[in-house]
Every structure is written in C-alpha cells, then in structure tokens.
Design a protein around this motif. Structure first.
Motif, PDB file in Angstrom:
ATOM      1  N   GLN A   1      -7.893   5.792 -11.814  1.00  0.00           N
ATOM      2  CA  GLN A   1      -6.947   6.678 -11.133  1.00  0.00           C
ATOM      3  C   GLN A   1      -5.699   5.911 -10.705  1.00  0.00           C
ATOM      4  O   GLN A   1      -5.792   4.812 -10.174  1.00  0.00           O
ATOM      5  N   VAL A   2      -4.542   6.512 -10.948  1.00  0.00           N
ATOM      6  CA  VAL A   2      -3.277   5.926 -10.500  1.00  0.00           C
ATOM      7  C   VAL A   2      -2.510   7.000  -9.738  1.00  0.00           C
ATOM      8  O   VAL A   2      -2.365   8.119 -10.221  1.00  0.00           O
ATOM      9  N   TRP A   3      -2.064   6.629  -8.535  1.00  0.00           N
ATOM     10  CA  TRP A   3      -1.227   7.549  -7.761  1.00  0.00           C
ATOM     11  C   TRP A   3       0.180   6.952  -7.711  1.00  0.00           C
ATOM     12  O   TRP A   3       0.341   5.751  -7.451  1.00  0.00           O
ATOM     13  N   LEU A   4       1.158   7.775  -7.981  1.00  0.00           N
ATOM     14  CA  LEU A   4       2.543   7.282  -7.982  1.00  0.00           C
ATOM     15  C   LEU A   4       3.416   8.231  -7.185  1.00  0.00           C
ATOM     16  O   LEU A   4       3.340   9.454  -7.344  1.00  0.00           O
ATOM     17  N   HIS A   5       4.254   7.637  -6.317  1.00  0.00           N
ATOM     18  CA  HIS A   5       5.199   8.451  -5.557  1.00  0.00           C
ATOM     19  C   HIS A   5       6.570   7.805  -5.683  1.00  0.00           C
ATOM     20  O   HIS A   5       6.688   6.587  -5.782  1.00  0.00           O
ATOM     21  N   ALA A   6       7.626   8.628  -5.705  1.00  0.00           N
ATOM     22  CA  ALA A   6       8.982   8.069  -5.775  1.00  0.00           C
ATOM     23  C   ALA A   6       9.889   8.839  -4.854  1.00  0.00           C
ATOM     24  O   ALA A   6       9.702  10.043  -4.655  1.00  0.00           O
ATOM     25  N   GLU A   7      10.842   8.135  -4.273  1.00  0.00           N
ATOM     26  CA  GLU A   7      11.872   8.858  -3.524  1.00  0.00           C
ATOM     27  C   GLU A   7      13.239   8.245  -3.786  1.00  0.00           C
ATOM     28  O   GLU A   7      13.358   7.117  -4.287  1.00  0.00           O
ATOM     29  N   TYR A   8      14.243   9.021  -3.471  1.00  0.00           N
ATOM     30  CA  TYR A   8      15.616   8.638  -3.760  1.00  0.00           C
ATOM     31  C   TYR A   8      16.259   8.162  -2.469  1.00  0.00           C
ATOM     32  O   TYR A   8      16.290   8.891  -1.478  1.00  0.00           O
TER      33      TYR A   8
ATOM     34  N   VAL B   1       0.826  -1.220   0.000  1.00  0.00           N
ATOM     35  CA  VAL B   1       0.000   0.000   0.000  1.00  0.00           C
ATOM     36  C   VAL B   1       0.853   1.259   0.000  1.00  0.00           C
ATOM     37  O   VAL B   1       1.946   1.295   0.551  1.00  0.00           O
ATOM     38  N   ILE B   2       0.323   2.266  -0.641  1.00  0.00           N
ATOM     39  CA  ILE B   2       0.993   3.558  -0.703  1.00  0.00           C
ATOM     40  C   ILE B   2       0.600   4.339   0.562  1.00  0.00           C
ATOM     41  O   ILE B   2      -0.488   4.135   1.105  1.00  0.00           O
ATOM     42  N   ASP B   3       1.489   5.182   1.027  1.00  0.00           N
ATOM     43  CA  ASP B   3       1.174   6.053   2.157  1.00  0.00           C
ATOM     44  C   ASP B   3      -0.006   6.954   1.751  1.00  0.00           C
ATOM     45  O   ASP B   3       0.056   7.620   0.717  1.00  0.00           O
ATOM     46  N   PRO B   4      -1.104   6.946   2.544  1.00  0.00           N
ATOM     47  CA  PRO B   4      -2.309   7.700   2.156  1.00  0.00           C
ATOM     48  C   PRO B   4      -2.022   9.166   1.836  1.00  0.00           C
ATOM     49  O   PRO B   4      -2.749   9.782   1.047  1.00  0.00           O
ATOM     50  N   LYS B   5      -0.948   9.711   2.417  1.00  0.00           N
ATOM     51  CA  LYS B   5      -0.696  11.138   2.147  1.00  0.00           C
ATOM     52  C   LYS B   5      -0.298  11.384   0.685  1.00  0.00           C
ATOM     53  O   LYS B   5      -0.305  12.519   0.221  1.00  0.00           O
ATOM     54  N   TYR B   6       0.069  10.306  -0.030  1.00  0.00           N
ATOM     55  CA  TYR B   6       0.402  10.468  -1.451  1.00  0.00           C
ATOM     56  C   TYR B   6      -0.799  10.196  -2.362  1.00  0.00           C
ATOM     57  O   TYR B   6      -0.688  10.256  -3.579  1.00  0.00           O
ATOM     58  N   LYS B   7      -1.931   9.839  -1.757  1.00  0.00           N
ATOM     59  CA  LYS B   7      -3.119   9.590  -2.601  1.00  0.00           C
ATOM     60  C   LYS B   7      -3.900  10.892  -2.776  1.00  0.00           C
ATOM     61  O   LYS B   7      -5.056  11.005  -2.393  1.00  0.00           O
ATOM     62  N   THR B   8      -3.223  11.865  -3.335  1.00  0.00           N
ATOM     63  CA  THR B   8      -3.862  13.166  -3.561  1.00  0.00           C
ATOM     64  C   THR B   8      -3.732  13.529  -5.037  1.00  0.00           C
ATOM     65  O   THR B   8      -2.993  12.886  -5.785  1.00  0.00           O
ATOM     66  N   GLU B   9      -4.430  14.573  -5.379  1.00  0.00           N
ATOM     67  CA  GLU B   9      -4.447  15.100  -6.746  1.00  0.00           C
ATOM     68  C   GLU B   9      -3.030  15.247  -7.319  1.00  0.00           C
ATOM     69  O   GLU B   9      -2.763  14.927  -8.464  1.00  0.00           O
ATOM     70  N   GLN B  10      -2.126  15.704  -6.449  1.00  0.00           N
ATOM     71  CA  GLN B  10      -0.756  15.998  -6.881  1.00  0.00           C
ATOM     72  C   GLN B  10      -0.034  14.770  -7.444  1.00  0.00           C
ATOM     73  O   GLN B  10       0.821  14.880  -8.304  1.00  0.00           O
ATOM     74  N   TYR B  11      -0.384  13.593  -6.934  1.00  0.00           N
ATOM     75  CA  TYR B  11       0.332  12.374  -7.334  1.00  0.00           C
ATOM     76  C   TYR B  11      -0.426  11.552  -8.375  1.00  0.00           C
ATOM     77  O   TYR B  11      -0.014  10.460  -8.732  1.00  0.00           O
ATOM     78  N   ILE B  12      -1.558  12.070  -8.849  1.00  0.00           N
ATOM     79  CA  ILE B  12      -2.330  11.336  -9.865  1.00  0.00           C
ATOM     80  C   ILE B  12      -1.624  11.417 -11.215  1.00  0.00           C
ATOM     81  O   ILE B  12      -1.103  12.471 -11.599  1.00  0.00           O
ATOM     82  N   ILE B  13      -1.584  10.296 -11.909  1.00  0.00           N
ATOM     83  CA  ILE B  13      -1.003  10.291 -13.253  1.00  0.00           C
ATOM     84  C   ILE B  13      -2.116  10.612 -14.241  1.00  0.00           C
ATOM     85  O   ILE B  13      -3.116   9.895 -14.320  1.00  0.00           O
TER      86      ILE B  13
END
Lengths: 143, 405
Positions: free
Chosen positions: A54-61, A36-48
C-alpha cells in the motif's frame, strides 16, 4: 536545485554502490527516514492503485511549488517513494509534468523490480504527475 | 535412499544461476519445473507425430489419437477413476472448476439454493462459485477455520441445509498447506446426497489420490503443478453427473450431428472437449505421470514430508518468525511472516539471494482478509529440493530480517 540536478545527484550516489544489496540497504535507509505523512491522509482516498504494497500519497500547492508527503507499509517501496519525492518535491507543476525521470533507468531501479513492483512505480509517478497537472490547471500559467 | 542426485539431473532448469547464485526454486505451489523427459516428449511430438486427432484416417492422425487416448487411460488409473470417459481434458484446474460452475450451476442451482465452500480457497475455487451464485440468485456459504488453519468440521455440518446443492472444497490449501479431511467432508455431504467438487491442484503431485475411494463427485487438477506443461488440466467427474450436465463450450469435436436448426452432442468425454485439444499438453502430462510413478508416490510424499519437517524446524529457529498454517496434516509448503516486516520487502531480498519464493496473497484474498494479514512469504517444496537449499532459504531470511529491521 532543478529536477535534473537532483537526478544527477542520485545517479552519482548510486554509482558508489557495488551491488544491489547495497542499493537495497540504501533504499531501506531512505524508507526509514521518509518524513511521516499526516495520518488523515492514510485513507482509501489517497491509496495509489497498482501497487502491491500500500502507498498513500498526498500533495498540496504552496507558493508555486508542489509539496508531497507519502507513506507505505513496505519499507523498500517507501524508499522508492522517497527518491521520487526528493526529485519532484518543491518543484513547479510545469517542471514536474515535463520531468523525464531518466534516473530511474540509469540507476537500474526498474530492472531490479518485479513487474508488479514496476507497475506500482509507474502508478506512483503517474499519480505524482496527475497532482501537478491539476495544480497547473487550477493555478494557471504562473505555475 | 531417495535418488535426489539423479532426479535433480533430470530437471535442466535447476542448473540455472540467478544473480550469479545457484537457483533455489521454492515456488513449486505456483508451478513445478519440468523434467527433461517431459520436455523431450513435447519436442518429439512436434518433430515426429504432430497432427490433428480424432479426425483423420491417415497414419499420423491414428497414431496421435491413440497416444492421446492412452494418456486418458493413464490418468484414469493415476487417480483411480472407474472410466476413461470420466476424464475431461481442460486448460487447467481453473477451467475445470468453471466448467462445473457453469454447467452444473445452470442445470441444478436456482434461486434460494446454497453452495458451500471454505474461507481458505484459491480464487479459482471461489470466484466461479461466487459469480454463479450471484447469477442464479443462490447463496455461497463459507466453512471457517480453526486456529491451526484446519477446517472447522462441526461448523461445516451446521452450514449444510436442505437448500445445499454442492460443496466445493480444496484438497490442500495453497497458502496454509493444510491437507483437508476430504474423505470425511465428502461422507458428511453424501449423507444428504450433496455432491462434492474437490480442487486438487495442490495435491496430485504430492500424494496418492483415489477418486473412487474418496467418492469425490468432481476432482480437478492442473498439469503444470505436477511436472507437466502449462495449459493442460483435468476434470474428473462421475459418469452420471457428466452425462446429465449440459455442454460448456460449443464447437467442433463435441458434436454428433449438426443441422441448420439444431445439433446433437457427442458422447463423453468429447461432449466437454470442444475444439482442437492440447495434444502436446496431454502427452506431456502422461510423461510427467509416468515420471512420478517411476519415482514412487509414497517415496515422493515421504521425502517431501522430511523437507517440510526440516524447514519448519529451521525457520522456527528465527526469532519473530510466525508460520501460518500449523495443522497436523500438512503438505510440503510453509507460509510465514516476520514480525514488523512486510512480506514484499523480505521477498525482494530473498530473491536477490537466489531463492525463489512467492510473496503476496497467493490468489486467496478472502483468506488474507480472514487472517488480517497483507500476505505471506511462501516457500513450497518439490521432490527435487534439498535440505541444503532450505539452509540457503534460512540464511536469506535471516539476512532479509537483519537488513529490514
């Protein structure tokens, strides 16, 4: 494992299935098991954009590698995202940017998607690579 | 007995196999298939009759012009219009509505005015009004729905004001299947002398339409949803509106005389038909209408209602399945969702089982927002479909449910 090694692994897994219903079943299983993705990334900003579901994508380094998390409201889409994450996650930004991702055509995924879904798939890949490009620029050559 | 075998034999595409399974085509609300008579009419036109109309004096031009104008008369009779020149050929419903939004809007709608539509509209009867209202600084108001997907008529009465200039409403919802009481809506609007435009895209193929008894001011529909080719549609408008409205597009055919400084416009219907028309489309549409009339509109309607009843009953037998749109008067289409399943997932699997349904927002995003759903799965029937095909749909839905849950 390198990106091409993981791709080869997926191609061999898919070769075991006789028809597309089995492949869908596998994608559905993958979708259900995607972490599961952290719910804080399931926002408009992360929608592809470009995906009909709807797809939410987050990436970190992290230590030279890119870590992706994602989610979708449609399970088959989630399965497809999960395949992409398996191939690209924990790889260096450089390798991600240069990846050809031939496995998508080899397993026949694209031809079994409607054009809108296929566009959605392209958007997902583009977004994953964009993250890598940004990390590459930010953290320079050592990546 | 409804001659279903004979009818199916007339539609070549129904013999197609998809993924090695006989095609079940349940996306008729998006576009219907074409009978061989229509396909033949198009080839015959290009093999033997092709030429530009209304212009030449030669043999072919005269013949093609006659055929084109005969089609206009057939359409006049088909929808019960008073005059043939009230029939304007367009590219489809969308262009017909855009024509009125532009032309009527320009002449009759100004700042502070109001236009009424509903929350169940297809984008093509929504966006043209929204954009025209933005341009003219007018307000667009929306008739809400009742629980069963029918229009809230008392609420509609309350929306009407001294500022209302037009009501634009669909005859049949492409998502919910609701058959709106447009006769009543028109009567209510006419009490205040407000004209009504009806989007008939989903109705003309499925029920008898009589624009004079409805007293519709404008009625729009598309050929491709009534067994005719794509790219041809009709705007019906009452003579006096069409006379008063300015032209929509400029060019050949729509002119009377052109001078260096000004132009006088042609009479109806040509005033609204700029450029070389879609003759093959018009002839194909004429043939499709003949085909429907030969089959019998009442018989088509009766048979499709039987399909609707059967499909409704069978689908409701699936646990967790909810039908969106349960109005008493419904056309032969069903929108549904299964609890916990995204419509795209279900649609993909149903497709792999050889059943063509539509998934998504069906060009009615405001309605999806209103209902708080991402989309639906929609099966829409035509008179060439069968109960056996509905059984195939039910099987496919059950399989999808088992795989996805």
């Amino acid at each position: 494992m390198t990106i091409s090694e993981i791709e080869a692994e997926i191609v061999s897994e898919f070769s075991l299935f006789e028809d597309w219903m089995d492949k869908y079943n596998y994608l559905i299983e993958l979708g259900k098991s995607l972490p599961v993705i952290d719910p804080k990334y399931k926002t408009e900003q992360y929608i592809i954009s470009g995906c009909q579901s709807q797809v939410w994508l987050h990436a970190e380094y992290r230590e030279g590698k890119v870590v992706y998390t994602a989610d979708s409201d449609a399970i088959i889409t989630k399965g497809i995202v999960s395949l992409l994450i398996r191939v690209l996650a924990n790889q260096s930004p450089k390798d991600i940017v240069e990846a050809n991702l031939d496995f998508i055509d080899t397993i026949g995924l694209r031809e079994h998607l409607s054009p809108t879904r296929s566009n959605g798939l392209n958007s997902m890949i583009k977004q994953m690579k964009l993250y890598a490009v940004v990390f590459q620029q930010k953290y320079g050559e050592r990546s | 007995m409804f001659p279903i075998e004979k009818i199916r034999a007339d539609f070549p595409i129904l013999q197609t196999k998809v993924y090695n399974k006989p095609l079940v085509y349940f996306d008729n609300a998006a576009t219907t298939q074409k009978p061989k008579q229509v396909i033949q009419a198009i080839s015959t036109y290009y093999e033997k009759e092709n030429c530009n109309i209304h212009r030449g004096v030669h043999f072919l031009s005269v013949k093609a012009t006659e055929a084109y104008e005969e089609a206009r008369c057939a359409i006049r009779d088909f929808i019960g219009a008073k005059h043939a020149h009230e029939i304007i050929f367009t590219r489809g419903t969308t262009e017909a509505i855009n024509l009125v939004a532009y032309s009527f809007g320009k002449k009759y709608i100004s700042a502070g005015d109001e236009v009424i539509t509903s929350v169940m509209e297809h984008h093509s009867n929504f966006v043209p009004w929204q954009q025209m209202c933005l341009e003219q600084k007018a307000t667009l108001k929306f008739i809400p729905l009742l629980e069963d997907g029918s229009l809230d008529i008392p609420a509609f009465r309350n929306l009407i004001s001294e500022k209302t200039r037009l009501v634009a409403i669909t005859h049949i919802s492409n998502v919910l299947g609701t058959i709106n009481p447009i006769e009543k809506i028109i009567a209510i609007a006419h009490e205040k002398d407000i004209p009504v435009l009806v989007d008939g895209a989903q109705s003309v193929a499925h029920t008898t339409v009589d624009v004079q008894s409805l007293d519709a001011d404008f009625y729009c529909f598309s050929g491709h949803k009534m067994y005719a080719p794509m790219g041809i549609g009709v705007l019906y408008g009452k003579e006096h509106w069409l006379e008063e409205m300015p032209p929509y597009q400029m060019g050949g055919e729509m002119i009377k005389e052109v001078f260096f400084t000004h132009t006088t416009f042609n009479e109806l219907p040509f005033k609204f038909e700029a450029g070389t028309p879609n003759v093959e489309g018009v002839l194909g549409l004429h043939t499709a209408i003949r085909y429907m009339l030969d089959t019998g509109m009442d018989r088509i309607e009766g048979y499709e209602q039987e399909l609707l009843d059967y499909a409704t009953q069978r689908l409701l037998g699936i646990e967790g399945l909810k039908i969106y749109g349960t109005a008493k008067h419904k056309a032969s289409l069903i929108s549904f969702l299964m609890h916990g399943i995204h419509p795209y997932d279900a649609g993909m699997i149903i497709d792999k089982l050889g059943v063509a349904v539509r998934t998504g927002h069906h060009c009615a995003m405001p309605l999806m927002e209103y209902l708080h759903i991402p989309g639906t799965i929609r099966a829409s029937f035509a008179f060439y479909n069968t109960k056996e095909e509905i059984d195939r749909l039910v099987e496919a839905v059950v399989t999808a449910k088992e795989m996805l849950l």
